[in-house]
Design a protein around this motif. Structure first.
Motif, short mmCIF file in Angstrom:
data_model
loop_
_atom_site.label_atom_id
_atom_site.label_comp_id
_atom_site.label_asym_id
_atom_site.label_seq_id
_atom_site.Cartn_x
_atom_site.Cartn_y
_atom_site.Cartn_z
N ASP A 1 9.39 23.89 50.26
CA ASP A 1 10.06 24.68 51.30
C ASP A 1 10.09 26.16 50.91
OD1 ASP A 1 11.51 24.87 53.79
OD2 ASP A 1 13.31 25.25 52.58
N GLU A 2 10.37 26.45 49.65
CA GLU A 2 10.40 27.85 49.19
C GLU A 2 9.00 28.47 49.28
OE1 GLU A 2 13.13 29.81 48.32
OE2 GLU A 2 14.14 28.08 49.23
N LYS B 1 21.71 25.86 50.16
CA LYS B 1 21.36 27.05 49.37
C LYS B 1 21.62 26.71 47.91
CE LYS B 1 20.27 31.45 49.39
NZ LYS B 1 18.94 31.87 49.71
N MET B 2 20.55 26.52 47.14
CA MET B 2 20.69 26.09 45.75
C MET B 2 21.00 27.28 44.84
SD MET B 2 18.26 23.80 43.30
CE MET B 2 17.02 24.97 42.88
N ARG C 1 5.19 32.07 52.05
CA ARG C 1 3.96 32.26 52.83
C ARG C 1 4.29 32.90 54.19
NH1 ARG C 1 2.48 27.20 50.92
NH2 ARG C 1 3.19 26.22 52.83
N ASP C 2 5.35 32.40 54.84
CA ASP C 2 5.75 32.96 56.13
C ASP C 2 6.14 34.42 56.00
OD1 ASP C 2 5.26 30.49 57.24
OD2 ASP C 2 7.38 29.95 57.48
N ARG D 1 13.54 15.58 45.30
CA ARG D 1 14.25 16.65 46.02
C ARG D 1 13.80 18.03 45.54
NH1 ARG D 1 20.36 14.18 46.31
NH2 ARG D 1 19.90 12.74 48.00
N PHE D 2 13.56 18.17 44.25
CA PHE D 2 13.11 19.46 43.72
C PHE D 2 11.71 19.79 44.24
CE2 PHE D 2 11.43 22.34 40.42
CZ PHE D 2 12.40 23.34 40.52
N ALA D 3 10.86 18.78 44.32
CA ALA D 3 9.52 19.00 44.86
C ALA D 3 9.60 19.46 46.32
CB ALA D 3 8.68 17.72 44.75
N ALA D 4 10.50 18.85 47.09
CA ALA D 4 10.69 19.27 48.48
C ALA D 4 11.25 20.69 48.55
CB ALA D 4 11.63 18.30 49.20
#
Length: 162
Positions: A124-125, A41-42, A130-131, A117-120
């Protein structure tokens, strides 16, 4: 070696030392960003604060670089011609430049890793968003569809005792 030149050489050395100190801070800040990105959790607020702090550091580095370059233009030939008179200062500057190069390389490696990592994290966000939108749309569609099935005055239960 004139007194003015000695002062200028000292200013160049001080400039390199400040640059090394700023790069050390930037390295630590980049390392902290890496830790934030590694957590499940960033803390987005802290991540943004680090970006701003690093921006100020980079601005200061650019200013130091400009000052160092102008001093070197004044003294470059003097340092070459009278190398022996400035030997201690030149050795110290070479050491600082080596440290600066090493820090810069380390920051570059960390930044590349953080970028990936930021791109990943962003991907993910976006997927989560979208979900969530898809779930919300499904719930709205279900509510709209079900609202037409029940007519006031009718019962859902059938009396089977008749």
């Amino acid at each position: 070696m004139t007194a003015d030149n000695g002062i200028y050489v000292s200013m160049m050395t001080d400039s390199l030392q400040k640059k090394k100190d700023i790069l050390t801070d930037l390295y630590e800040q980049t390392k902290e960003q890496e830790n934030l990105l590694s957590d499940g959790k960033m803390d987005v607020d802290r991540f943004e604060a680090l970006i701003e702090e690093k921006g100020r550091g980079i601005d200061e580095l650019n200013s130091l670089d400009n000052g160092f370059d102008s001093l070197f233009k004044k003294l470059g030939q003097e340092l070459t011609v009278n190398r022996g008179a400035y030997e201690k200062e030149i050795i110290r500057m070479k050491g600082l430049i080596s440290d600066i190069t090493e820090l810069s390389s380390g920051i570059t490696v960390l930044e590349k890793r953080n970028h990936d990592r930021f791109a990943a994290y962003i991907s993910d966000e976006r997927r989560k968003l979208r979900d969530a939108n898809r779930i919300q749309q499904t719930a709205v569609t279900y509510a709209q569809n079900m609202s037409g099935y029940h007519k006031p005055g009718s019962s859902y239960f059938v009396n089977e005792t008749k």
